[in-house]
Design an enzyme around this catalytic site. Structure first.
Site, PDB file in Angstrom:
ATOM      1  N   SER A   1       0.829  -1.215   0.000  1.00  0.00           N
ATOM      2  CA  SER A   1       0.000   0.000   0.000  1.00  0.00           C
ATOM      3  C   SER A   1       0.866   1.268   0.000  1.00  0.00           C
ATOM      4  O   SER A   1       0.511   2.269  -0.623  1.00  0.00           O
ATOM      5  CB  SER A   1      -0.979  -0.001   1.174  1.00  0.00           C
ATOM      6  OG  SER A   1      -0.324   0.221   2.403  1.00  0.00           O
ATOM      7  N   ASN A   2       2.004   1.237   0.676  1.00  0.00           N
ATOM      8  CA  ASN A   2       2.903   2.395   0.616  1.00  0.00           C
ATOM      9  C   ASN A   2       3.543   2.524  -0.758  1.00  0.00           C
ATOM     10  O   ASN A   2       3.789   3.634  -1.238  1.00  0.00           O
ATOM     11  CB  ASN A   2       3.975   2.308   1.711  1.00  0.00           C
ATOM     12  CG  ASN A   2       3.497   2.911   3.018  1.00  0.00           C
ATOM     13  OD1 ASN A   2       3.079   4.057   3.076  1.00  0.00           O
ATOM     14  ND2 ASN A   2       3.542   2.121   4.083  1.00  0.00           N
TER      15      ASN A   2
ATOM     16  N   HIS B   1       8.453   3.270   8.993  1.00  0.00           N
ATOM     17  CA  HIS B   1       8.226   2.447  10.185  1.00  0.00           C
ATOM     18  C   HIS B   1       7.004   2.975  10.929  1.00  0.00           C
ATOM     19  O   HIS B   1       6.879   4.192  11.122  1.00  0.00           O
ATOM     20  CB  HIS B   1       9.464   2.490  11.086  1.00  0.00           C
ATOM     21  CG  HIS B   1       9.331   1.634  12.297  1.00  0.00           C
ATOM     22  ND1 HIS B   1       9.409   0.257  12.238  1.00  0.00           N
ATOM     23  CD2 HIS B   1       9.088   1.943  13.592  1.00  0.00           C
ATOM     24  CE1 HIS B   1       9.237  -0.240  13.447  1.00  0.00           C
ATOM     25  NE2 HIS B   1       9.039   0.756  14.286  1.00  0.00           N
TER      26      HIS B   1
ATOM     27  N   MET C   1       9.869  -7.505   4.009  1.00  0.00           N
ATOM     28  CA  MET C   1      10.032  -8.234   5.264  1.00  0.00           C
ATOM     29  C   MET C   1      11.319  -9.062   5.307  1.00  0.00           C
ATOM     30  O   MET C   1      11.307 -10.243   5.646  1.00  0.00           O
ATOM     31  CB  MET C   1       8.802  -9.116   5.517  1.00  0.00           C
ATOM     32  CG  MET C   1       7.496  -8.350   5.538  1.00  0.00           C
ATOM     33  SD  MET C   1       7.500  -6.938   6.686  1.00  0.00           S
ATOM     34  CE  MET C   1       7.438  -7.799   8.248  1.00  0.00           C
TER      35      MET C   1
END
Length: 197
Positions: free
Chosen positions: A15-16, A111, A92
């Site tokens: 989404s970012n 973050h 990740m």
């Protein structure tokens, strides 16, 4: 105006990444999203990138005998694309100091906390458990210390009495989608000045 070639690294829905791609449509935006790379072939964000005409590449970490071998393949691909900035967007994998050193000052991460508070995982749950009244997100440069690099920008949200980890996460994510494009534009502008003779 020269735009800096940017790669976005994802492991999931991205989404970012979508927010960065949308922002980069503006002709005045200082970064060009050249490719989206994932370590997972099933990352949902890859379809969005393809639909938006952005090159995608899957480099599955499971296909390499060591972390370093995976990162060598990743680095080679990024350099073959002429990449100047890396934006981590839900990627990740913890990167080694060697890889980070090769991209020092040119790799961003977002973050979901107001660093230096709540480094690592489960930031929303920890903020609620601590009774924090403010929470938010941070874009920082990546260094070998996890979530410890120089901070570029932060955005805050209030923690409400009725908040759950899910409601707090959703409110922080809204801010992430605004903050990350601002931070990428800021870094691209800074780096393009440094590159000018």
């Amino acid at each position: 105006m020269r735009k800096l070639k940017t790669a976005i690294l994802i492991s999931g829905r991205g989404s970012n990444m979508m927010a960065l791609v949308d922002a980069a449509r503006d002709p005045a935006f200082r970064a060009e999203i050249v490719c989206v790379v994932s370590n997972r072939a099933d990352a949902k964000g890859l379809a969005f990138a393809t639909e938006n005409g952005i090159a995608t590449e899957v480099i599955d970490h499971k296909g390499f005998p060591t972390r370093e071998a995976f990162e060598t393949a990743l680095d080679s691909y990024l350099r073959s694309c002429g990449i100047e900035i890396i934006a981590l967007a839900g990627f990740m994998r913890v990167l080694t100091a060697g890889f980070i050193a090769r991209w020092e000052g040119r790799m961003l991460n977002i973050h979901p906390s107001l660093l230096p508070a709540y480094k690592g995982l489960h930031t929303h749950e920890r903020a609620l458990a601590d009774g924090a009244t403010r929470h938010g997100c941070t874009v920082h440069l990546v260094t070998p210390e996890l979530d410890g690099g120089p901070i570029l920008l932060q955005a805050q949200v209030p923690v409400l009495a009725e908040d759950t980890a899910d409601t707090l996460s959703a409110r922080v994510l809204e801010q992430e989608h605004k903050l990350y494009p601002q931070a990428l534009a800021l870094l691209a502008a800074r780096l393009s000045k440094e590159d000018t003779p």
